[in-house]
Design a protein around this motif. Structure first.
Motif, mmCIF file in Angstrom:
data_model
loop_
_atom_site.group_PDB
_atom_site.id
_atom_site.type_symbol
_atom_site.label_atom_id
_atom_site.label_comp_id
_atom_site.label_asym_id
_atom_site.label_seq_id
_atom_site.Cartn_x
_atom_site.Cartn_y
_atom_site.Cartn_z
ATOM 1 N N THR A 115 13.640 11.065 4.419
ATOM 2 C CA THR A 115 13.652 11.396 5.843
ATOM 3 C C THR A 115 12.695 12.555 6.055
ATOM 4 O OG1 THR A 115 15.949 10.694 6.073
ATOM 5 C CG2 THR A 115 15.080 12.148 7.785
ATOM 6 N N PHE A 116 11.771 12.376 6.975
ATOM 7 C CA PHE A 116 10.793 13.399 7.327
ATOM 8 C C PHE A 116 11.136 13.889 8.730
ATOM 9 C CE2 PHE A 116 8.885 10.628 4.273
ATOM 10 C CZ PHE A 116 8.038 11.411 3.507
ATOM 11 N N ALA A 117 11.520 15.145 8.847
ATOM 12 C CA ALA A 117 11.829 15.720 10.158
ATOM 13 C C ALA A 117 10.701 16.683 10.520
ATOM 14 C CB ALA A 117 13.169 16.440 10.112
ATOM 15 N N ILE A 118 10.021 16.395 11.605
ATOM 16 C CA ILE A 118 8.887 17.217 12.036
ATOM 17 C C ILE A 118 9.379 18.252 13.036
ATOM 18 C CG2 ILE A 118 6.670 17.200 13.232
ATOM 19 C CD1 ILE A 118 6.234 14.390 12.174
ATOM 20 N N TYR A 119 9.041 19.513 12.759
ATOM 21 C CA TYR A 119 9.437 20.603 13.642
ATOM 22 C C TYR A 119 8.183 21.292 14.165
ATOM 23 C CZ TYR A 119 11.525 24.839 15.425
ATOM 24 O OH TYR A 119 11.903 25.860 16.253
ATOM 25 N N SER A 120 8.156 21.596 15.438
ATOM 26 C CA SER A 120 7.052 22.337 16.033
ATOM 27 C C SER A 120 7.586 23.242 17.128
ATOM 28 C CB SER A 120 6.009 21.384 16.624
ATOM 29 O OG SER A 120 4.963 22.126 17.209
ATOM 30 N N ASP A 121 7.152 24.480 17.107
ATOM 31 C CA ASP A 121 7.527 25.456 18.132
ATOM 32 C C ASP A 121 6.275 26.227 18.514
ATOM 33 O OD1 ASP A 121 8.900 27.026 19.863
ATOM 34 O OD2 ASP A 121 9.877 28.252 18.349
ATOM 35 N N GLN A 122 5.336 25.530 19.141
ATOM 36 C CA GLN A 122 4.049 26.134 19.467
ATOM 37 C C GLN A 122 4.101 27.012 20.709
ATOM 38 O OE1 GLN A 122 2.541 25.704 16.380
ATOM 39 N NE2 GLN A 122 0.963 26.234 17.813
ATOM 40 N N THR A 123 4.888 26.600 21.685
ATOM 41 C CA THR A 123 4.935 27.354 22.932
ATOM 42 C C THR A 123 6.382 27.414 23.406
ATOM 43 O OG1 THR A 123 4.739 25.443 24.406
ATOM 44 C CG2 THR A 123 2.687 26.376 23.582
ATOM 45 N N ALA A 124 6.596 28.164 24.455
ATOM 46 C CA ALA A 124 7.931 28.226 25.052
ATOM 47 C C ALA A 124 8.238 26.959 25.846
ATOM 48 C CB ALA A 124 8.031 29.448 25.961
ATOM 49 N N ASP A 125 7.237 26.120 26.041
ATOM 50 C CA ASP A 125 7.396 24.882 26.800
ATOM 51 C C ASP A 125 7.998 23.805 25.896
ATOM 52 O OD1 ASP A 125 7.213 22.609 28.347
ATOM 53 O OD2 ASP A 125 5.097 22.883 28.854
ATOM 54 N N GLU A 126 9.288 23.583 26.037
ATOM 55 C CA GLU A 126 9.992 22.635 25.181
ATOM 56 C C GLU A 126 9.467 21.216 25.349
ATOM 57 O OE1 GLU A 126 14.540 21.058 24.438
ATOM 58 O OE2 GLU A 126 14.242 23.033 25.338
ATOM 59 N N SER A 127 9.095 20.836 26.570
ATOM 60 C CA SER A 127 8.584 19.476 26.782
ATOM 61 C C SER A 127 7.248 19.288 26.062
ATOM 62 C CB SER A 127 8.463 19.157 28.269
ATOM 63 O OG SER A 127 7.556 20.035 28.889
ATOM 64 N N PHE A 128 6.401 20.329 26.032
ATOM 65 C CA PHE A 128 5.138 20.232 25.292
ATOM 66 C C PHE A 128 5.423 20.069 23.800
ATOM 67 C CE2 PHE A 128 1.906 22.220 22.649
ATOM 68 C CZ PHE A 128 0.791 21.487 23.015
ATOM 69 N N ASN A 129 6.341 20.869 23.264
ATOM 70 C CA ASN A 129 6.676 20.779 21.846
ATOM 71 C C ASN A 129 7.210 19.393 21.495
ATOM 72 O OD1 ASN A 129 5.903 23.404 21.215
ATOM 73 N ND2 ASN A 129 7.898 24.233 21.775
ATOM 74 N N ASN A 130 8.064 18.847 22.339
ATOM 75 C CA ASN A 130 8.619 17.525 22.067
ATOM 76 C C ASN A 130 7.562 16.424 22.153
ATOM 77 O OD1 ASN A 130 11.252 18.230 21.390
ATOM 78 N ND2 ASN A 130 11.873 18.332 23.530
ATOM 79 N N LEU A 131 6.612 16.563 23.082
ATOM 80 C CA LEU A 131 5.508 15.608 23.174
ATOM 81 C C LEU A 131 4.645 15.683 21.915
ATOM 82 C CD1 LEU A 131 3.866 13.516 24.759
ATOM 83 C CD2 LEU A 131 2.625 15.428 25.795
ATOM 84 N N LEU A 132 4.349 16.899 21.471
ATOM 85 C CA LEU A 132 3.570 17.093 20.246
ATOM 86 C C LEU A 132 4.288 16.469 19.041
ATOM 87 C CD1 LEU A 132 1.102 18.368 18.855
ATOM 88 C CD2 LEU A 132 2.449 20.477 18.639
ATOM 89 N N ILE A 133 5.582 16.722 18.933
ATOM 90 C CA ILE A 133 6.369 16.149 17.833
ATOM 91 C C ILE A 133 6.359 14.630 17.903
ATOM 92 C CG2 ILE A 133 8.711 15.901 16.915
ATOM 93 C CD1 ILE A 133 9.149 18.866 17.636
#
Length: 132
Positions: free
Chosen positions: A66-84
């Motif tokens: 299982t590969f879980a990708i995590y990203s916290d680039q900005t405070a914009d959660e919708s942007f982070n989820n789109l990136l993921i």
């Protein structure tokens, strides 16, 4: 076994030994395998860091990862989820191109996995766990 006072090497017992270099009992954390912090392309270095995992899975078709990708680039959660989401697609395509069984892997959003914490790992990483 070398017996005392003899120059003869004698095998007392034969056995097959398989060595695995991957810590399959505990999660692996791969730092950002993508080209840039907000990129969705897997870098050459990223492919190199994924290579031992892919090789291990290829040699052990009964093991699932299982590969879980995590990203916290900005405070914009919708942007982070789109990136993921885009990174999930890119990683799935890469892994499917390397492995014969699509059932052997699961790629998911790390924000939805309770055991992942970004506190000690950085803003971008992949959390890899193995199972059967």
């Amino acid at each position: 076994v070398l017996r005392a006072n003899e120059d003869l090497l004698v095998a007392q017992q034969s056995c097959n030994v398989a060595l695995a270099a991957l810590p399959i009992e505990r999660p692996m954390i791969l730092q950002n395998v993508f080209s840039q912090n907000v990129d969705i392309d897997i870098s050459a270095e990223g492919k190199e860091s994924l290579s031992p995992i892919v090789g291990f899975l290829r040699d052990n078709p009964q093991v699932k990862a299982t590969f879980a990708i995590y990203s916290d680039q900005t405070a914009d959660e919708s942007f982070n989820n789109l990136l993921i989401s885009k990174r999930i697609s890119a990683l799935r395509r890469y892994l499917h191109s390397q492995l014969s069984s699509e059932d052997q892997i699961c790629v998911q959003n790390g924000n939805e996995v309770e055991e992942i914490s970004s506190e000690n790992t950085g803003a971008n990483f992949i959390f890899v766990t193995f199972g059967d």
